[in-house]
Design a protein around this motif. Structure first.
Motif, PDB file in Angstrom:
ATOM      1  N   ALA A  32       0.831  -1.199   0.000  1.00 20.67           N
ATOM      2  CA  ALA A  32       0.000   0.000   0.000  1.00 20.67           C
ATOM      3  C   ALA A  32       0.867   1.251   0.000  1.00 20.67           C
ATOM      4  O   ALA A  32       2.000   1.235   0.471  1.00 20.67           O
ATOM      5  CB  ALA A  32      -0.903   0.022   1.234  1.00 20.67           C
ATOM      6  N   ASP A  34       0.772   4.840   1.687  1.00 22.20           N
ATOM      7  CA  ASP A  34       0.104   5.418   2.853  1.00 22.20           C
ATOM      8  C   ASP A  34       0.147   6.936   2.895  1.00 22.20           C
ATOM      9  O   ASP A  34      -0.034   7.519   3.956  1.00 22.20           O
ATOM     10  CB  ASP A  34       0.734   4.854   4.134  1.00 22.20           C
ATOM     11  N   LYS A  47       5.072   7.454   1.106  1.00 21.01           N
ATOM     12  CA  LYS A  47       5.277   6.438   2.140  1.00 21.01           C
ATOM     13  C   LYS A  47       4.621   5.156   1.645  1.00 21.01           C
ATOM     14  O   LYS A  47       3.399   5.106   1.464  1.00 21.01           O
ATOM     15  CB  LYS A  47       4.636   6.911   3.445  1.00 21.01           C
ATOM     16  N   ARG A  49       4.516   0.711   1.667  1.00 11.40           N
ATOM     17  CA  ARG A  49       4.871  -0.532   2.346  1.00 11.40           C
ATOM     18  C   ARG A  49       4.589  -1.703   1.415  1.00 11.40           C
ATOM     19  O   ARG A  49       3.668  -1.648   0.594  1.00 11.40           O
ATOM     20  CB  ARG A  49       4.090  -0.685   3.636  1.00 11.40           C
ATOM     21  N   PHE A 107      -2.700  10.816  -3.549  1.00  9.41           N
ATOM     22  CA  PHE A 107      -2.089  10.432  -2.279  1.00  9.41           C
ATOM     23  C   PHE A 107      -1.759  11.643  -1.403  1.00  9.41           C
ATOM     24  O   PHE A 107      -1.405  11.476  -0.249  1.00  9.41           O
ATOM     25  CB  PHE A 107      -0.834   9.584  -2.511  1.00  9.41           C
ATOM     26  N   SER A 110      -3.908  11.747   1.680  1.00  3.05           N
ATOM     27  CA  SER A 110      -3.834  10.610   2.599  1.00  3.05           C
ATOM     28  C   SER A 110      -3.205  11.032   3.907  1.00  3.05           C
ATOM     29  O   SER A 110      -2.392  11.940   3.965  1.00  3.05           O
ATOM     30  CB  SER A 110      -2.998   9.480   1.977  1.00  3.05           C
ATOM     31  N   ASP A 111      -3.562  10.329   4.967  1.00  4.10           N
ATOM     32  CA  ASP A 111      -2.984  10.609   6.289  1.00  4.10           C
ATOM     33  C   ASP A 111      -1.580  10.054   6.320  1.00  4.10           C
ATOM     34  O   ASP A 111      -1.388   8.859   6.348  1.00  4.10           O
ATOM     35  CB  ASP A 111      -3.851   9.973   7.376  1.00  4.10           C
ATOM     36  N   ALA A 112      -0.577  10.928   6.316  1.00  5.84           N
ATOM     37  CA  ALA A 112       0.816  10.487   6.288  1.00  5.84           C
ATOM     38  C   ALA A 112       1.525  10.814   7.594  1.00  5.84           C
ATOM     39  O   ALA A 112       2.732  10.932   7.627  1.00  5.84           O
ATOM     40  CB  ALA A 112       1.533  11.148   5.112  1.00  5.84           C
TER      41      ALA A 112
END
Length: 114
Positions: A32, A34, A47, A49, A107, A110-112
């Motif tokens: 994913a 993130d 970020k 993974r 992205f 997105s919560d980073a």
């Protein structure tokens, strides 16, 4: 979306695609992206993974596949430019730079944090 210098986006547009900086987490439980994270040197990175371990290039291959899916391009159009053995990597995504950047821009929200 801002393309201005210092805009804190983890990618830059090139004539033949986009160069993106990635902060990788191997064995992250799932594949994913993130969001966007700030690096210690002031740059930003996507970020990401991947579920595989960082051995024999498996994590780099999984990251390339993940980036290709996010950018809407074939995995063969993703090239690792630097960072093969580190967590911070640079990839070239070949294709229409505006289209790729627009897909990656999703992205930004997105919560980073973390």
């Amino acid at each position: 979306m801002s393309d201005a210098p210092g805009s804190a986006l983890p990618w830059t547009l090139a004539a033949d695609g986009v160069v993106v900086t990635v902060r990788a987490t191997p064995r992250g439980g799932r594949d994913a992206i993130d969001g966007i994270v700030a690096l210690g040197d002031g740059r930003s990175a996507l970020k990401a993974r991947v579920s595989v371990a960082a051995e024999d290039g498996k994590a780099n291959a999984a990251l390339a596949k993940l980036l290709a899916k996010a950018a809407g391009i074939a995995p063969s159009r993703v090239e690792l430019l630097s960072g093969a053995t580190g967590r911070t990597k640079s990839f070239r995504l070949s294709g229409d730079p505006q289209d790729i950047a627009a897909r990656l821009a999703g992205f930004e929200d997105s919560d980073a944090h973390g």
